[in-house]
Design a protein around this motif. Sequence first.
Motif, short mmCIF file in Angstrom:
data_model
loop_
_atom_site.label_atom_id
_atom_site.label_comp_id
_atom_site.label_asym_id
_atom_site.label_seq_id
_atom_site.Cartn_x
_atom_site.Cartn_y
_atom_site.Cartn_z
N VAL A 173 0.82 -0.94 -0.14
CA VAL A 173 -0.08 0.29 -0.11
C VAL A 173 0.67 0.99 -0.17
O VAL A 173 0.67 2.68 -0.59
CB VAL A 173 -0.97 -0.17 1.47
CG1 VAL A 173 -1.63 1.22 1.20
CG2 VAL A 173 -2.13 -1.22 0.73
N LEU A 174 1.98 1.02 0.84
CA LEU A 174 2.80 2.47 1.06
C LEU A 174 3.52 2.39 -0.34
O LEU A 174 4.19 3.97 -0.77
CB LEU A 174 4.28 2.58 2.05
CG LEU A 174 3.63 2.23 3.48
CD1 LEU A 174 4.61 2.16 4.58
CD2 LEU A 174 2.32 4.00 3.84
N GLY A 178 4.78 6.54 -3.26
CA GLY A 178 5.73 6.46 -3.36
C GLY A 178 7.24 6.06 -2.08
O GLY A 178 8.15 6.13 -2.40
N ILE A 179 6.47 5.32 -1.22
CA ILE A 179 7.59 4.82 -0.54
C ILE A 179 8.21 3.70 -0.11
O ILE A 179 6.60 2.36 -0.39
CB ILE A 179 6.23 4.64 1.60
CG1 ILE A 179 5.63 6.58 1.79
CG2 ILE A 179 7.36 4.85 2.54
CD1 ILE A 179 5.02 6.18 2.52
N GLU A 180 9.10 3.73 -0.01
CA GLU A 180 9.69 2.64 -0.24
C GLU A 180 9.97 0.96 0.39
O GLU A 180 9.52 0.82 1.81
CB GLU A 180 11.59 2.90 0.06
CG GLU A 180 12.16 3.57 -1.38
CD GLU A 180 13.02 3.00 -2.78
OE1 GLU A 180 13.56 1.55 -2.71
OE2 GLU A 180 11.63 3.10 -3.52
N PRO A 181 9.83 -0.17 -0.16
CA PRO A 181 9.21 -0.55 0.59
C PRO A 181 10.65 -1.11 1.98
O PRO A 181 11.24 -0.84 2.06
CB PRO A 181 9.90 -2.37 -0.02
CG PRO A 181 9.36 -1.44 -1.49
CD PRO A 181 9.80 0.07 -1.38
N ARG A 182 10.18 -1.36 2.74
CA ARG A 182 11.35 -1.61 3.89
C ARG A 182 10.88 -3.01 5.07
O ARG A 182 9.25 -3.26 5.51
CB ARG A 182 10.90 -0.81 5.03
CG ARG A 182 10.96 0.89 4.76
CD ARG A 182 11.41 2.26 6.00
NE ARG A 182 12.04 1.49 6.83
CZ ARG A 182 12.38 2.59 7.67
NH1 ARG A 182 11.75 3.84 7.13
NH2 ARG A 182 13.58 2.65 8.77
#
Lengths: 295, 273
Positions: free
Chosen positions: A138-139, A143-147
């Motif tokens: 979802v993130l 545009g938020i990088e997977p962490r």
Amino acid sequence: MGGRRDWLSRDFLILMMPAFILLLVFILYPIFNTFYLGFTKWDGFTQPQFVGIENYRTMMGDPLFWTSVKNNIFIFIVFLPFVTMLGLGFALLLHNSAVVGRNLLRGFVMLGMVMPLTVVGIVWMLLLDPNAGIVNHVLSFFGIEPRAWIQDPSTAIYFVIIGSLWAWQGFSTTVFLAGLEGLDIEVLEASIIDGANPWQRFRYVILPLLKPALIVVVTMSSIYILKVFDLVYVLSGGESVPMYLSVLAYMVYYEIFRMFKWGYAAAIATLLTVAVFLFSIGMLKKMISERGVGS
Amino acid sequence: MKVSTRYKVTINLVAWSIGLMLLIPLLGLIMTSIRPFDEIVNGWWNLRNAHFIIDNYVSVWDAGFWRNILNSILIATVATIVPILIAGMAAYGFTSFSFPIKTMLFLTLVAIQVVPQQAVIVPLLRLFRDLHMYDQYYGIILVHTAFALPWTIFFLRNFFMSIPKDYEEAARIDGLSDVGIYFRVILPIAMPAVISVAVVQFIFVWQDLFFAITLLRPEKWPVSAGVTQFISRYNPNWGQLTAAGVLAIIVPITVYVVLQKYYMRGVSGGIKG
């Protein structure tokens, strides 16, 4: 009420003795014993040796202790406002008669509260997984990088907070709901007739009347989150827990079973117990005055 | 109060989107447990070419998880019935007699409701070793019983106080003893309260991890502890892990669904820590 004086009867003893004995053997005596053992050096096998405040002095220079305290405080500070507001919000929503299927929704809210926290842990490990997790998915839309949220020391603690929130918001919702159901309808109606808008009604009528529920939620949630243990343990995964995630309740377990420092563990357990009592004094006082003693 | 349609639609939309979001974790748990590993890696929510399998359940079952389930059922059932019987008796004693240390005992009950499990574990471990209670079912059941007593006595005492004294008087005239009155008159009337307490206590014991892993060896672990044996921090086998998770929550969720009303009452009335 009651007031019968024939308490030396056989029947009275039959009724009271089992509870008395169990409380004494498994709770009251151990609490005082823990307090004493906190002043001893003890590995669990040999005889405990009295060493005065040695354990407490060790604690002051123990990095694991300070990490645990820091984690406990951080989790506490983030958890408490969220669990209170979520509970209040859900309760107001689920109390609203315009919402269709309220009982089913109440069931959804309570889900996390019904399952063991270890399973809650598994659920959130899955959701937060860097590859298979839906949170990263979802993130990525934003545009938020997977962490690797849980494997990363700087974000692992949020796993404990989110898991606890998902599990415990059901409690705060239930208590607020019970509070809302007990509200005096006439007071509410009077305020509507007086021309109060929804916000005024909430701020000046509902909120003050919900104060008893608020006290219960804040107290019980404080105690709950001070004792947080299961979610930290879940991350042990057969190995040892990453030490940056330790909390006081976990440290007690760690010192007993991994380090065999039972006296030290007792000292930490004593601190935890004192903290829990400090946070509950207000509510305990209220329970005593409300429910009556000796009558 | 008149409510506009727009307000009604909005509030239902809000409530149901939150409700469904709260359901996603459970959905993920179930979906992952019934799909092959290579499909999970692409997301359990991805339904293209989905296959549904029971292999994960079979392997978890074969790995001995059935034993954890039986352990849980045994421990939670006995640790629910025993404390309620004992607490009910004491609660009746509190309601119907006055005795010297009543006030002190009552205050103690109020206070020890919040005691953390860690506060007793060090001395308990020694006691368990000396009395050969370590790794025994009855040992952990007795500890759960003791921890249930304070709030259960409280809850039941409040309910008993609302029962009219006439019932008791009539039974006494009929020649029943106090113990007889408790079991034949009070307890049947108090059934709704007893069920509330029972549901909360059953689910609470089912959830317990700390006493389970400290007082029992892994063969006697309940599901709450048993599932942790499938966890690996670096290479999780999601299929097995989630299948064990689903098996671990079937019983408490069923109990909750059937007795929801009693559970809510127990939680908000009993104030359980």
